[in-house]
Design an enzyme around this catalytic site. Sequence first.
Site, PDB file in Angstrom:
ATOM      1  N   GLY A  75      44.622  38.123  58.325  1.00 19.05           N
ATOM      2  CA  GLY A  75      43.562  38.851  57.197  1.00 19.05           C
ATOM      3  C   GLY A  75      42.784  37.718  56.700  1.00 19.05           C
ATOM      4  CB  THR A  77      37.551  36.915  55.378  1.00 17.49           C
ATOM      5  OG1 THR A  77      37.580  36.412  54.230  1.00 17.49           O
ATOM      6  CG2 THR A  77      38.182  38.109  55.887  1.00 17.49           C
ATOM      7  CG  HIS A 135      36.674  39.886  46.097  1.00 16.75           C
ATOM      8  ND1 HIS A 135      35.602  40.662  46.714  1.00 16.75           N
ATOM      9  CD2 HIS A 135      37.728  40.662  46.898  1.00 16.75           C
ATOM     10  CE1 HIS A 135      35.924  41.569  47.826  1.00 16.75           C
ATOM     11  NE2 HIS A 135      37.172  41.531  47.948  1.00 16.75           N
ATOM     12  CE  LYS A 139      37.015  37.607  49.689  1.00 12.99           C
ATOM     13  NZ  LYS A 139      37.966  37.348  50.450  1.00 12.99           N
ATOM     14  N   GLY A 145      34.671  38.874  53.838  1.00 17.57           N
ATOM     15  CA  GLY A 145      34.526  39.212  55.089  1.00 17.57           C
ATOM     16  C   GLY A 145      34.601  40.962  55.293  1.00 17.57           C
TER      17      GLY A 145
END
Length: 239
Positions: A75, A77, A135, A139, A145
């Site tokens: 997962g 990105t 977010h 991050k 993504g």
Amino acid sequence: MKIALIGYGKMGKTIERIAQERGHEIVSIIDIDNQNDFESDAFRSADVAIEFTIPKVALENYKRAFAAGVPVVSGTTGWSEKLPEVKADVEKNGYTLFWSSNFSLGVNVFMAVNKYLASLMNNFTDYSVEMTEAHHIHKLDAPSGTAITLAEGIIEKMDRKTAWVKEAATKPEELVIKSIREGEVPGMHSIRYESDVDVITITHDSKNREGLALGAVIAAEFTAGKKGFLGMNDLLKLG
């Protein structure tokens, strides 16, 4: 099922707990301080590895897992410009990579709704469209993504949009993605269509990381024993 974890931050620890709750065994945990464990018997014994790290190391992680004969569910990105190259490499060499920009069931339903709405709004040119995503401050990639995947879905279905851009557009055919990084926000994506007379907004707002972690474990269960490049559409059959 035997699972290896690549990356042991908050997401890795949540995945570990959920995998064990579902009856799986964690046979190897690889983080920044034990990279040689990619070559260990414990890692090689895994039916699948689940990878959540950072963009600058993700592709090398895939290569090392493939070299050990271990399929990967990832997962991570922030490397989507390399996606065609990675897909081609996976298919050419018979590797297995399940990749998604977001493993949440709700987000993937939202992605399907996004595409459907974009196809409807393609006929109503009086509406502008833009996206906002938020977010947590940890991050690293912006836009997310998931936001890029959503934008690509709009571009696919809407003739008047041909590319996405960060924060501000200079051409009418550009789709703006605004990114916010604050606090510990798990993830929010909102798409807004506006005309002179009204506004249509669709939003997905994550409450926590649980949905992402559960989706990653379910993806690992789906991936074991399969070959090729896989994604959430293969798992959920959302079209």
